[in-house]
Design an enzyme around this catalytic site. Structure first.
Site, mmCIF file in Angstrom:
data_model
loop_
_atom_site.group_PDB
_atom_site.id
_atom_site.type_symbol
_atom_site.label_atom_id
_atom_site.label_comp_id
_atom_site.label_asym_id
_atom_site.label_seq_id
_atom_site.Cartn_x
_atom_site.Cartn_y
_atom_site.Cartn_z
ATOM 1 C CB SER A 53 -0.922 -0.024 1.304
ATOM 2 O OG SER A 53 -0.211 -0.142 2.408
ATOM 3 C CD GLU A 123 -2.198 -8.786 -2.763
ATOM 4 O OE1 GLU A 123 -2.819 -9.058 -4.002
ATOM 5 O OE2 GLU A 123 -2.024 -7.787 -2.207
ATOM 6 C CD GLU A 190 -7.537 -5.747 1.763
ATOM 7 O OE1 GLU A 190 -6.432 -6.114 1.446
ATOM 8 O OE2 GLU A 190 -7.671 -4.436 0.914
HETATM 9 O O1 KIV Z 1 -0.524 -3.531 1.662
HETATM 10 C C1 KIV Z 1 -0.939 -3.507 2.842
HETATM 11 O O2 KIV Z 1 -1.293 -2.347 3.334
HETATM 12 C C2 KIV Z 1 -1.718 -4.430 3.147
HETATM 13 C C3 KIV Z 1 -3.091 -4.416 3.936
HETATM 14 C C4 KIV Z 1 -4.141 -3.828 3.601
HETATM 15 C C5 KIV Z 1 -3.176 -5.643 4.678
HETATM 16 O O3 KIV Z 1 -1.682 -5.643 2.668
#
Ligand code: KIV
Length: 272
Positions: A53, A123, A190
């Site tokens: 993220s 993932e 998620e």
């Molecule tokens: O990249 C991220 O921040 C995540 C969270 C939303 C779990 O994978």
């Protein structure tokens, strides 16, 4: 079950499993830099996720896809230097593990070696089994991530709740069991229905950390910048804002600018 919080010198993958066994909820937040990670760690968060993220909140991309392995390693190293107690988990970015398990292992090794992180997250379910096994065999702890997996956004076409239909829910349960079976130490779920997330948490012995997955799981994760209220735009139902830093920072910066232009900063005591 006791819910009393025990103190762990350094949170490890084993202490997370013990927390689940003891019924102690696990707290997890993202961080991407030394300064904020120091605050997050000092405040007692169990797990710091160097999430991809960062692609959104740090680099301003629309999706998590553009961030590179080198960029993730840079963020991860900064967070590792700050974390005295928290377990630091780093996302394998898009395109660094999907091609084959050999590439996945190489990417995971680079993260561990070059950043000093404690674990990686990736993932996907069944399709990633070989990569998961190979990374785990090398002694690298792995956390899974199921449900809404943002690296597949162009396949989903939307950030809406996943696994509402029976077939996708059944696949998600099977994938979670597979993650446990191969030896992952935890899994992020998620944006899935709360009842399904609880069912998964009850069905497997490894900790299930939810984001938009309700309260029946073993812990919660949020993106730090979201929960601190750094932006007003992103407002999903699952997000609780614990601060309004958007307002605080905007006001502070505007005041500074005003003071500079008015010649009020610096004053006589703020110079040499
Ligand atoms: O990249 C991220 O921040 C995540 C969270 C939303 C779990 O994978």
């Amino acid at each position: 079950m006791s819910t009393a919080k025990k103190s762990y010198a350094r949170v490890t993958t084993n202490s997370l499993i013990k927390m689940k066994q003891d019924g102690e909820k696990i707290s997890m937040l993202t961080s991407y830099d030394f300064t904020l990670a120091s605050l997050v760690d000092g405040a007692g968060i169990d797990v710091i996720l160097v999430g991809d993220s960062a692609s959104n909140v740090i680099a301003g991309h629309e999706t998590t896809l553009p961030i590179t392995l080198d960029q993730m390693i840079y963020h991860a190293g900064s967070v590792v230097r700050a974390a005295k107690r928290a377990l630091v988990v780093v996302d394998l970015p898009f395109g660094t593990y999907q091609a084959d398990s050999k590439e996945a292992l190489k990417s995971a090794i680079r993260i561990m070696k070059e950043s000093g992180a404690h674990a990686v997250k990736l993932e996907g379910g069944a399709s990633e089994r070989q990569s998961l096994e190979r990374i785990l065999q090398a002694g690298i702890p792995v956390m899974g991530h199921l449900g809404l997996t943002p690296q597949s956004i162009y396949k989903f076409g939307t950030y809406t709740v996943r696994a509402k239909e029976e077939a996708e829910a059944a696949q998600l349960i099977a994938d979670a069991k597979m993650l446990e079976e191969v030896g992952c130490f935890g899994v992020v779920l998620e944006k899935i229905p709360a009842a399904l997330a609880q069912k998964v948490a009850e069905a497997i012995s490894i900790p299930v950390i939810g984001i938009g997955a309700g309260q029946g799981v073993d812990g919660q994760v949020l993106v730090l910048h979201d929960m601190l209220g750094m932006s007003k735009e992103f407002s999903p139902r699952f997000l609780r804002r614990y601060a309004d830093l958007h307002t605080t920072i905007t006001q502070a910066v505007a005041q500074y600018s005003k003071d500079v232009k008015a010649g009020d900063f610096p004053n006589a005591n703020e110079q040499y």
